[in-house]
Each structure stands twice: as structure tokens, then as C-alpha cells.
Write a protein that holds these residues in place. Structure first.
Motif, PDB file in Angstrom:
ATOM      1  N   LEU A  81       0.805  -1.213   0.000  1.00  0.00           N
ATOM      2  CA  LEU A  81       0.000   0.000   0.000  1.00  0.00           C
ATOM      3  C   LEU A  81       0.843   1.270   0.000  1.00  0.00           C
ATOM      4  O   LEU A  81       0.491   2.271  -0.633  1.00  0.00           O
ATOM      5  N   ALA A  82       1.978   1.230   0.705  1.00  0.00           N
ATOM      6  CA  ALA A  82       2.770   2.445   0.908  1.00  0.00           C
ATOM      7  C   ALA A  82       3.630   2.801  -0.295  1.00  0.00           C
ATOM      8  O   ALA A  82       3.772   3.990  -0.623  1.00  0.00           O
ATOM      9  N   VAL A  83       4.215   1.800  -0.958  1.00  0.00           N
ATOM     10  CA  VAL A  83       5.118   2.105  -2.087  1.00  0.00           C
ATOM     11  C   VAL A  83       4.394   2.871  -3.195  1.00  0.00           C
ATOM     12  O   VAL A  83       4.893   3.905  -3.668  1.00  0.00           O
ATOM     13  N   PRO A  84       3.209   2.414  -3.651  1.00  0.00           N
ATOM     14  CA  PRO A  84       2.502   3.205  -4.670  1.00  0.00           C
ATOM     15  C   PRO A  84       2.150   4.618  -4.180  1.00  0.00           C
ATOM     16  O   PRO A  84       2.195   5.582  -4.954  1.00  0.00           O
ATOM     17  N   PHE A  85       1.803   4.731  -2.904  1.00  0.00           N
ATOM     18  CA  PHE A  85       1.464   6.046  -2.357  1.00  0.00           C
ATOM     19  C   PHE A  85       2.660   6.989  -2.428  1.00  0.00           C
ATOM     20  O   PHE A  85       2.533   8.164  -2.819  1.00  0.00           O
ATOM     21  N   VAL A  86       3.835   6.479  -2.066  1.00  0.00           N
ATOM     22  CA  VAL A  86       5.049   7.291  -2.123  1.00  0.00           C
ATOM     23  C   VAL A  86       5.361   7.683  -3.564  1.00  0.00           C
ATOM     24  O   VAL A  86       5.834   8.800  -3.842  1.00  0.00           O
ATOM     25  N   GLN A  87       5.088   6.769  -4.485  1.00  0.00           N
ATOM     26  CA  GLN A  87       5.362   7.024  -5.900  1.00  0.00           C
ATOM     27  C   GLN A  87       4.277   7.865  -6.560  1.00  0.00           C
ATOM     28  O   GLN A  87       4.391   8.212  -7.737  1.00  0.00           O
ATOM     29  N   GLY A  88       3.221   8.165  -5.816  1.00  0.00           N
ATOM     30  CA  GLY A  88       2.143   8.974  -6.356  1.00  0.00           C
ATOM     31  C   GLY A  88       1.211   8.223  -7.267  1.00  0.00           C
ATOM     32  O   GLY A  88       0.518   8.841  -8.101  1.00  0.00           O
ATOM     33  N   THR A  89       1.140   6.917  -7.123  1.00  0.00           N
ATOM     34  CA  THR A  89       0.254   6.096  -7.944  1.00  0.00           C
ATOM     35  C   THR A  89      -0.767   5.386  -7.062  1.00  0.00           C
ATOM     36  O   THR A  89      -0.710   5.459  -5.829  1.00  0.00           O
ATOM     37  N   THR A  90      -1.665   4.673  -7.707  1.00  0.00           N
ATOM     38  CA  THR A  90      -2.696   3.923  -6.984  1.00  0.00           C
ATOM     39  C   THR A  90      -2.271   2.465  -6.857  1.00  0.00           C
ATOM     40  O   THR A  90      -1.797   1.870  -7.839  1.00  0.00           O
ATOM     41  N   PRO A  91      -2.388   1.869  -5.672  1.00  0.00           N
ATOM     42  CA  PRO A  91      -2.011   0.456  -5.512  1.00  0.00           C
ATOM     43  C   PRO A  91      -2.826  -0.434  -6.438  1.00  0.00           C
ATOM     44  O   PRO A  91      -4.038  -0.237  -6.601  1.00  0.00           O
ATOM     45  N   ARG A  92      -2.156  -1.402  -7.062  1.00  0.00           N
ATOM     46  CA  ARG A  92      -2.860  -2.357  -7.914  1.00  0.00           C
ATOM     47  C   ARG A  92      -3.610  -3.358  -7.050  1.00  0.00           C
ATOM     48  O   ARG A  92      -3.076  -3.872  -6.057  1.00  0.00           O
ATOM     49  N   SER A 118      -0.479  -9.575  -1.584  1.00  0.00           N
ATOM     50  CA  SER A 118       0.231  -9.196  -0.354  1.00  0.00           C
ATOM     51  C   SER A 118      -0.585  -9.563   0.878  1.00  0.00           C
ATOM     52  O   SER A 118      -0.035 -10.009   1.897  1.00  0.00           O
ATOM     53  N   ALA A 119      -1.912  -9.388   0.781  1.00  0.00           N
ATOM     54  CA  ALA A 119      -2.778  -9.750   1.907  1.00  0.00           C
ATOM     55  C   ALA A 119      -2.752 -11.251   2.147  1.00  0.00           C
ATOM     56  O   ALA A 119      -2.690 -11.709   3.301  1.00  0.00           O
ATOM     57  N   LEU A 120      -2.787 -12.035   1.070  1.00  0.00           N
ATOM     58  CA  LEU A 120      -2.724 -13.494   1.217  1.00  0.00           C
ATOM     59  C   LEU A 120      -1.397 -13.934   1.825  1.00  0.00           C
ATOM     60  O   LEU A 120      -1.353 -14.770   2.734  1.00  0.00           O
ATOM     61  N   ILE A 121      -0.309 -13.369   1.313  1.00  0.00           N
ATOM     62  CA  ILE A 121       1.009 -13.727   1.850  1.00  0.00           C
ATOM     63  C   ILE A 121       1.128 -13.280   3.301  1.00  0.00           C
ATOM     64  O   ILE A 121       1.645 -14.009   4.157  1.00  0.00           O
ATOM     65  N   GLY A 122       0.624 -12.076   3.582  1.00  0.00           N
ATOM     66  CA  GLY A 122       0.665 -11.583   4.960  1.00  0.00           C
ATOM     67  C   GLY A 122      -0.125 -12.467   5.905  1.00  0.00           C
ATOM     68  O   GLY A 122       0.308 -12.753   7.029  1.00  0.00           O
ATOM     69  N   ALA A 123      -1.310 -12.908   5.447  1.00  0.00           N
ATOM     70  CA  ALA A 123      -2.130 -13.794   6.286  1.00  0.00           C
ATOM     71  C   ALA A 123      -1.422 -15.119   6.520  1.00  0.00           C
ATOM     72  O   ALA A 123      -1.453 -15.672   7.640  1.00  0.00           O
ATOM     73  N   PHE A 124      -0.789 -15.654   5.486  1.00  0.00           N
ATOM     74  CA  PHE A 124      -0.037 -16.902   5.628  1.00  0.00           C
ATOM     75  C   PHE A 124       1.096 -16.742   6.633  1.00  0.00           C
ATOM     76  O   PHE A 124       1.301 -17.594   7.512  1.00  0.00           O
ATOM     77  N   LEU A 125       1.837 -15.633   6.528  1.00  0.00           N
ATOM     78  CA  LEU A 125       2.949 -15.399   7.447  1.00  0.00           C
ATOM     79  C   LEU A 125       2.455 -15.171   8.875  1.00  0.00           C
ATOM     80  O   LEU A 125       3.063 -15.646   9.837  1.00  0.00           O
ATOM     81  N   TRP A 126       1.336 -14.450   9.017  1.00  0.00           N
ATOM     82  CA  TRP A 126       0.788 -14.197  10.358  1.00  0.00           C
ATOM     83  C   TRP A 126       0.381 -15.511  11.026  1.00  0.00           C
ATOM     84  O   TRP A 126       0.681 -15.740  12.204  1.00  0.00           O
ATOM     85  N   ALA A 127      -0.313 -16.357  10.262  1.00  0.00           N
ATOM     86  CA  ALA A 127      -0.729 -17.644  10.822  1.00  0.00           C
ATOM     87  C   ALA A 127       0.478 -18.503  11.184  1.00  0.00           C
ATOM     88  O   ALA A 127       0.506 -19.146  12.242  1.00  0.00           O
ATOM     89  N   GLY A 128       1.489 -18.522  10.318  1.00  0.00           N
ATOM     90  CA  GLY A 128       2.689 -19.308  10.610  1.00  0.00           C
ATOM     91  C   GLY A 128       3.433 -18.791  11.825  1.00  0.00           C
ATOM     92  O   GLY A 128       3.944 -19.566  12.634  1.00  0.00           O
ATOM     93  N   ALA A 129       3.500 -17.458  11.962  1.00  0.00           N
ATOM     94  CA  ALA A 129       4.182 -16.867  13.120  1.00  0.00           C
ATOM     95  C   ALA A 129       3.438 -17.198  14.409  1.00  0.00           C
ATOM     96  O   ALA A 129       4.052 -17.546  15.434  1.00  0.00           O
ATOM     97  N   GLY A 130       2.093 -17.112  14.352  1.00  0.00           N
ATOM     98  CA  GLY A 130       1.307 -17.461  15.540  1.00  0.00           C
ATOM     99  C   GLY A 130       1.476 -18.902  15.930  1.00  0.00           C
ATOM    100  O   GLY A 130       1.601 -19.230  17.121  1.00  0.00           O
ATOM    101  N   ALA A 131       1.480 -19.795  14.933  1.00  0.00           N
ATOM    102  CA  ALA A 131       1.675 -21.217  15.222  1.00  0.00           C
ATOM    103  C   ALA A 131       3.054 -21.466  15.820  1.00  0.00           C
ATOM    104  O   ALA A 131       3.213 -22.296  16.721  1.00  0.00           O
ATOM    105  N   ALA A 132       4.059 -20.735  15.338  1.00  0.00           N
ATOM    106  CA  ALA A 132       5.418 -20.896  15.865  1.00  0.00           C
ATOM    107  C   ALA A 132       5.485 -20.485  17.331  1.00  0.00           C
ATOM    108  O   ALA A 132       6.123 -21.158  18.156  1.00  0.00           O
TER     109      ALA A 132
END
Length: 391
Positions: free
Chosen positions: A216-227, A234-248
Motif C-alpha cells: 500500500l505504501a510504495v505506490p502512495f510514495v510514488q504517487g500512484t494507486t495500488p494495484r 500481499s494480503a494473502l502472503i501476509g495472512a499466511f505469514l501471520w498464521a505461521g508466526a502465531g503457530a510458531a
């Protein structure tokens, strides 16, 4: 692209294998392509086609073939990443149970319990280093190519994808390899693996949030709209990492609780009965040891010049002996022999204790607790299992 270390149990079942197609073996373990990989291959092929068409517009429908070849190249790199994990894990004394190529990349599963921080560090770091080495090889081959063509395009894509996979996996948070590296470093500094796991797990949660913030932040800094596609991935990967971190974190705290289980604390009291004694003598000795309270002591038959544990009296069999026959019935008639080599030391605890019981109990429910040749208790594996489940 993570490694996993299943916890030991008193009587562990065979490791559950990922469902899919076995295409070979590495480090004695099956290499499995899961069904979810085909979905990932299809999606990545479609996503990569526009890039191929932009760089080589004359390919037409052949762009799909080139895109699919890139996907195969990418997952070949994932396989080498996991193979590196597996080979080092086996070299460090682990039992590798599978290498799986999945929707999210892949994983290597092994058992045995990492005994030192260095073991975890080496097993984890070799995967990303493999990708970085592949990235360097692809890049040098790309630079040496005389013209921009399809093979050159694949070399360039291979360099970028391996560089990304290697760098991403080095991010210092579980369940990524970088998280296991951080876990090992904190473990080496503090002397407590659980501390390393919890720290790396919380950093992993920060990384999970950071992945979405980055999208979200990189496009904002570049003055564009996030794809939208970038944000969703990114949300899917983030959710996967969050679940894995919690399980750990959960597994780390559970492992600490398991490490606190000791043979001395779980063992039941005993009364020693010399080999050749009668059932009546054994019952009298137990009553005297109980001091008038409920006779909960195990009656252990000992023999030889060192009073080594031979067997334990079966309570049901003892109760089945008529009172009139107890003076004539010897204890060996109602005793269950101990499995040779199953004895545990009172200070044995945690995964060391569980591994010993799994490997040496021979399916018996009761094992003796012996300290310097003296029987100090009897361990009931049912009690151990209940204690493990309660952690």
C-alpha cells in the motif's frame, strides 16, 4: 519454503505425508508435488504471459509456453531450495520425512529435535543461499548472452525470481527461513530455544503486517494507486505469514511446557519386592510403605546382586489371586516383565524423555525409573501422554 520440526510424542504415529504425486526421493524422503501446485502453476503462468508478450511480442500463443517454462524453472529453484534444507538436516542428524512443492512454494519436514542453535542456523540458511547462488548463476549467464531472445528472457526471469525468493526468505521472522536463523541466534545468546522461537514469531508477525503495508505504501510514495492484484497477493502472503508466526509462538511455548516434564515428577512411587517373594509378602510391603493410606505404590520385582528391576506386578492379576492362595503364589506369576533398556533416569525430561519412551518402551505401558542402579519409581506412559496433552 519453510522447514518444520514436528514435536515428539510418547508413541508417535507415522509422520503424516502431504497428499500429492511422489516424483522422487532426496535425503531418503519422498519429493511430493501437491495438487495445489497445479493451481499455482496455472495462475503464475497466466500472470507471467503479459510480461513475455511485452518483451517478445512476436511469440503469439507461444507466450503461454514460455510463461509455463518459466514457472517450471521457478519451481525447480524451489525444489533445489528444499533439497538443500533436506540434505543439511539429514547431515545434522534429523530424519527427513518429506519435501513438498505446494501452492505457497514448498516445505521440508523432518523430525529428531534440533539439539543446538548451530543445527537450526545451518538447516535454515542453506535454502536462501541456494536461491541466491542460482540467481547469480542465471544473472551471469544472462549477461553473457549476445542477444535478447526467449532463452535470455528466461535467464533474466530466473535471476530475478531466485534473488527475490532468497532475499524474501531471509526476512527475520518465522515461519520464513530468516525467522529460524533469528531463532537460532537468540537461542545461542540466551541459551533458551523457546525465547528464540517467541522472539522470531513476533518479528514474523511484524513482517506479515509489513508485507501488506509495503503493497500500500510504495505506490502512495510514488504517487500512484495500488494495484488490486498486488494488494490481494500481499494480503494473502501476509495472512499466511501471520498464521505461521502465531503457530510458531504457540509451538514454542508448548515445547517449553513439554521441556518441564520430567520422569521424576511424573513417576509413581514404588515398593521393591525381591524375586521369589510371594504375593502376600508383596502386598504387606506395599501396605507398610503406604503407611495406612490408599496403597498406590507400584510393586516392582527386583533381582540379582544389584537389585535390578525385573518386572512390575499387574494389579488385576494380583487381585485375582484368592486370599487363601497368596501365601503360596510367587510374584513372578502375576508380574509383567519390563522391556530391556526401557528404564529412564529421574532427571530425564522434555523431548529427550519422550524420544526415549518412543524408541525404547517397546509398546509397554510401564517403565522403571532408575537412579544409579536403584529403582526410584515407575513411569506410566498414559500419565505422560495426559501431561503432554495438557501443555
Amino acid at each position: 519454503m519453510t522447514t518444520s520440526e514436528p514435536a515428539s510424542t510418547p508413541a508417535p504415529p507415522a509422520p503424516q505425508r502431504s497428499k500429492g504425486f511422489v516424483i522422487g526421493r532426496v535425503a531418503g524422503a519422498p519429493v511430493i508435488v501437491t495438487r495445489s501446485w497445479f493451481l499455482a502453476a496455472f495462475i503464475l503462468t497466466i500472470l507471467f504471459v503479459p510480461n513475455v508478450q511485452a518483451l517478445a511480442p512476436g511469440l503469439g500463443a507461444g507466450a503461454y509456453l514460455v510463461a509455463f517454462v518459466f514457472v517450471l524453472l521457478l519451481f525447480g529453484s524451489v525444489f533445489l531450495h528444499e533439497a538443500a534444507h533436506a540434505l543439511v538436516a539429514r547431515a545434522r542428524g534429523q530424519n527427513v520425512t518429506e519435501l513438498a512443492v505446494t501452492l505457497w512454494g514448498g516445505h521440508t519436514a523432518y523430525t529428531g529435535g534440533l539439539g543446538r542453535p548451530l543445527d537450526g542456523f545451518l538447516v535454515a540458511v542453506v535454502g536462501p543461499l541456494t536461491n541466491l547462488a542460482l540467481a547469480a548463476g542465471f544473472w551471469f549467464a544472462y549477461q553473457a548472452s549476445p542477444a535478447l531472445n526467449v532463452p535470455t528472457l528466461l535467464l533474466y526471469a530466473g535471476a530475478l525470481s531466485n534473488a527475490f525468493v532468497g532475499a524474501f526468505n531471509l526476512l527475520p521472522g518465522l515461519p520464513l527461513d530468516g525467522g529460524q536463523i533469528l531463532e537460532s541466534i537468540v537461542w545461542a545468546i540466551t541459551g533458551k530455544r523457546t525465547t528464540g522461537t517467541v522472539v522470531a514469531g513476533w518479528v514474523g508477525r511484524v513482517v506479515a503486517v509489513g508485507v501488506l503495508v509495503w503493497a500500500l505504501a510504495v505506490p502512495f510514495v510514488q504517487g500512484t494507486t495500488p494495484r488490486l492484484t498486488t494488494v490481494l497477493w500481499s494480503a494473502l502472503i501476509g495472512a499466511f505469514l501471520w498464521a505461521g508466526a502465531g503457530a510458531a509462538i504457540t509451538n514454542g511455548l508448548r515445547r517449553e511446557a513439554i521441556d518441564g516434564l520430567s520422569a521424576a515428577a511424573l513417576a509413581g512411587p514404588v515398593v521393591l519386592v525381591p524375586l521369589g517373594s510371594t504375593v502376600a509378602e508383596a502386598l504387606s510391603a506395599r501396605a507398610a510403605a503406604a503407611g495406612g493410606s490408599a496403597p498406590a505404590h507400584y510393586m516392582v520385582v527386583v533381582g540379582g546382586h544389584d537389585d535390578a528391576p525385573v518386572a512390575v506386578l499387574d494389579g488385576d492379576a494380583v487381585n485375582a489371586v484368592p486370599a487363601s492362595a497368596r501365601e503360596l503364589t510367587q510374584v513372578d506369576a502375576v508380574a509383567v516383565p519390563f522391556v530391556p533398556g526401557s528404564a529412564v533416569h529421574p532427571e530425564m525430561s522434555g523431548t529427550t524423555l519422550l524420544t526415549h519412551l518412543a524408541q525404547r518402551s517397546g509398546g509397554a505401558r510401564l517403565v522403571p525409573v532408575v537412579d544409579a542402579g536403584r529403582v526410584t519409581g515407575v513411569l506410566d506412559l498414559a500419565d505422560v501422554a495426559r501431561a503432554v496433552r495438557a501443555t
